[in-house]
Design a protein around this motif. Structure first.
Motif, PDB file in Angstrom:
ATOM      1  N   ASP A   1       2.406  58.352  12.026  1.00  0.00           N
ATOM      2  CA  ASP A   1       1.963  56.836  12.053  1.00  0.00           C
ATOM      3  C   ASP A   1       2.214  56.232  10.691  1.00  0.00           C
ATOM      4  N   CYS A   2       2.508  55.114  10.516  1.00  0.00           N
ATOM      5  CA  CYS A   2       2.506  54.175   9.377  1.00  0.00           C
ATOM      6  C   CYS A   2       2.159  52.833   9.547  1.00  0.00           C
ATOM      7  N   TRP A   3       1.491  52.254   8.654  1.00  0.00           N
ATOM      8  CA  TRP A   3       0.668  51.040   8.736  1.00  0.00           C
ATOM      9  C   TRP A   3       1.461  49.961   7.876  1.00  0.00           C
ATOM     10  N   LEU A   4       1.966  48.964   8.635  1.00  0.00           N
ATOM     11  CA  LEU A   4       2.727  47.969   8.057  1.00  0.00           C
ATOM     12  C   LEU A   4       2.151  46.615   7.919  1.00  0.00           C
ATOM     13  N   ASP A   5       2.378  46.412   6.685  1.00  0.00           N
ATOM     14  CA  ASP A   5       1.447  44.819   6.233  1.00  0.00           C
ATOM     15  C   ASP A   5       2.679  43.704   5.779  1.00  0.00           C
ATOM     16  N   ILE A   6       2.609  42.825   6.733  1.00  0.00           N
ATOM     17  CA  ILE A   6       3.536  41.751   6.371  1.00  0.00           C
ATOM     18  C   ILE A   6       3.009  40.458   5.957  1.00  0.00           C
ATOM     19  N   ARG A   7       3.315  39.667   5.103  1.00  0.00           N
ATOM     20  CA  ARG A   7       2.727  38.158   4.719  1.00  0.00           C
ATOM     21  C   ARG A   7       3.929  37.156   4.310  1.00  0.00           C
ATOM     22  N   HIS A   8       3.599  36.160   4.832  1.00  0.00           N
ATOM     23  CA  HIS A   8       4.627  34.943   4.484  1.00  0.00           C
ATOM     24  C   HIS A   8       3.567  33.607   4.998  1.00  0.00           C
ATOM     25  N   ALA A   9       3.809  32.401   4.235  1.00  0.00           N
ATOM     26  CA  ALA A   9       3.167  31.328   4.657  1.00  0.00           C
ATOM     27  C   ALA A   9       3.514  30.843   5.821  1.00  0.00           C
ATOM     28  N   ASP A  10       4.657  30.990   6.208  1.00  0.00           N
ATOM     29  CA  ASP A  10       5.063  30.558   7.669  1.00  0.00           C
ATOM     30  C   ASP A  10       4.772  31.507   8.595  1.00  0.00           C
ATOM     31  N   ASP A  11       3.906  31.239   9.607  1.00  0.00           N
ATOM     32  CA  ASP A  11       3.391  32.499  10.535  1.00  0.00           C
ATOM     33  C   ASP A  11       4.832  32.867  11.337  1.00  0.00           C
ATOM     34  N   ALA A  12       5.730  31.895  11.461  1.00  0.00           N
ATOM     35  CA  ALA A  12       6.915  32.066  12.268  1.00  0.00           C
ATOM     36  C   ALA A  12       7.811  33.169  11.640  1.00  0.00           C
ATOM     37  N   VAL A  13       7.771  33.120  10.255  1.00  0.00           N
ATOM     38  CA  VAL A  13       8.663  33.936   9.429  1.00  0.00           C
ATOM     39  C   VAL A  13       7.953  35.415   9.401  1.00  0.00           C
ATOM     40  N   VAL A  14       6.685  35.606   9.351  1.00  0.00           N
ATOM     41  CA  VAL A  14       5.976  36.746   9.734  1.00  0.00           C
ATOM     42  C   VAL A  14       6.454  37.403  10.935  1.00  0.00           C
ATOM     43  N   ALA A  15       6.516  36.760  12.077  1.00  0.00           N
ATOM     44  CA  ALA A  15       6.884  37.237  13.472  1.00  0.00           C
ATOM     45  C   ALA A  15       8.572  37.536  13.229  1.00  0.00           C
ATOM     46  N   GLN A  16       9.193  36.914  12.518  1.00  0.00           N
ATOM     47  CA  GLN A  16      10.592  37.329  12.388  1.00  0.00           C
ATOM     48  C   GLN A  16      10.669  38.465  11.552  1.00  0.00           C
ATOM     49  N   VAL A  17      10.063  38.623  10.555  1.00  0.00           N
ATOM     50  CA  VAL A  17      10.005  39.840   9.698  1.00  0.00           C
ATOM     51  C   VAL A  17       9.824  41.166  10.635  1.00  0.00           C
TER      52      VAL A  17
END
Length: 404
Positions: free
Chosen positions: A280-296
């Motif tokens: 298992d690994c835990w992934l943290d993603i951040r961006h000012a645009d929530d749509a970009v978070v989903a794309q990443v």
């Protein structure tokens, strides 16, 4: 005046210090966090504050009689593994200092609104995997059933740990009545970046918290003997998972200003001479645009499926928490700016309880300069003069909110 923010922090400097090296280990709902909470309760009691711990483990200390339209300030006392000494405690110690300043010059006596100090538990999410657990519970941002079923690395559920902590798991969950009584929430925090370093100012106003989420990526394969299994016959989840982790920096860099991090992994069963059956690994993603978070996230998940499929390994992804981009209350922030005209406005990529509460009560933040720009690590810093400037700024904005 009682002990100021610098001496208050000095009182807890050794609490939770990591014996294995620099930094602190202050997990949520642990004996260390209990010791820190008891320190806060003792400091509050010494000031004559009425202290209570609510059903979700949030500690409230009332400087006045409780009532509607209250002004609340505070932060948290837990830390990430190996964290610094200011992340969380600076806001709590500054709240005590600000209260002393308000009393010393008579402003608290003139207050037209109630004032409370608050300490939120498990803000970092380092024990149960969900950040801001206390503020999520009180606001309904997480279902109590899900929260109670979370487990730590030792397999202890949050329900079990909360009960041992003196809380009743059956009473945990949304508390709309308490939230409705908060008219303003202001959280002070050490800055977790370099925004203030070049401004020449010790204090900034929070503008927003960029969207961020955490996902659990699970790779499953065939456990086997490390010495007798040919390389071509292996379905090794660690090899596949590690290959995916190595791709994440490249994938995230394809999106302007996006950041993605894997800072925690778990391998089962974890034997030196055993091919693992799961990782298992835990992934943290951040961006000012929530749509970009989903794309990443989609880019990483697609690549992970390809790598896992080629390795004959199973793969799945599940969301553990998500906080969309939060813009702090404009009217409250403008009122604070009137008291602190030199303070710049800065966004942050770090999550806070103020960001969770912002969907329910007018919320705002103050950031205090960090000369290293480093956070979630022992090198996190705050100069004494800046800490005192932050406490003074907090006192001024609280006085304005209180009508004092």
């Amino acid at each position: 005046m009682s002990a100021d923010v610098v001496s208050l922090l000095g009182q807890i400097r050794e609490v939770g210090r990591d014996p294995r090296g620099p930094g602190y280990q202050r997990p949520g709902f642990s004996p260390i966090e209990r010791e820190l909470r008891e320190w806060f309760e003792a400091e509050a009691a010494a000031r004559g504050l009425d202290v209570e711990v609510d059903a979700n483990g949030i500690t409230w200390a009332w400087a006045t009689q409780p009532g509607p339209n209250a002004v609340v300030t505070g932060s948290h006392l837990d830390s990430v593994p190996g964290g610094g000494q200011f992340d969380g405690p600076l806001g709590v110690a500054s709240a005590l200092d600000a209260l002393d300043r308000l009393r010393a010059d008579g402003r608290l006596e003139r207050a037209a609104r109630p004032l409370a100090l608050a300490v939120f538990p498990e803000e970092e999410g380092s024990r149960f995997g969900v950040a801001c657990l206390g503020s999520r519970l009180i606001s309904g941002a997480i279902a109590p059933e899900r929260a109670l079923g979370l487990a730590d690395a030792e397999g202890d559920t949050f329900a079990e740990v909360a009960a041992a902590y003196g809380l009743d798991p059956h009473r945990m969950g949304p508390d709309p009545e308490r939230l409705a009584g908060i008219g303003s929430f202001i959280e002070l925090h050490v800055e977790q970046g370099v925004g203030l370093i070049e401004t020449g100012q010790p204090v900034a106003l929070g503008a927003s918290i960029i969207g961020h989420g955490r996902w659990r990526l699970r790779f499953t394969g065939q456990g086997n003997h490390a010495g007798t299994t040919p390389m071509a016959h292996r379905a090794d989840p660690v090899a596949a998972g590690s290959a995916v982790i190595g791709e994440i920096p490249r994938l995230a860099a394809g999106f302007d200003r996006a950041v993605a991090t894997v800072g925690r992994t778990s391998i089962h069963p974890g034997g030196t001479n055993v091919i693992a059956s799961a990782m298992d690994c835990w992934l943290d993603i951040r961006h000012a645009d929530d749509a970009v978070v989903a794309q990443v996230l989609q880019a990483i998940v697609d690549r992970a499926r390809d790598i896992a499929g080629a390795a004959g390994v199973g793969f799945g992804a599940s969301r553990e928490s998500y906080s969309p981009t939060t813009v702090f209350d404009a009217e409250l922030t403008d009122r604070m700016a009137a008291q602190l005209p030199q303070a710049p406005r800065l966004p942050t990529g770090a999550g806070h309880d103020a960001g969770i509460l912002a969907a329910h009560v007018p919320s705002a933040m103050l950031f205090v300069r960090n000369p290293t720009g480093v956070s979630h690590a022992p090198e996190e810093a705050c100069e004494d003069a800046d800490a005192r400037a932050g406490a003074a700024a907090l006192a001024d904005v609280l006085a304005a909110e209180l009508g004092a």
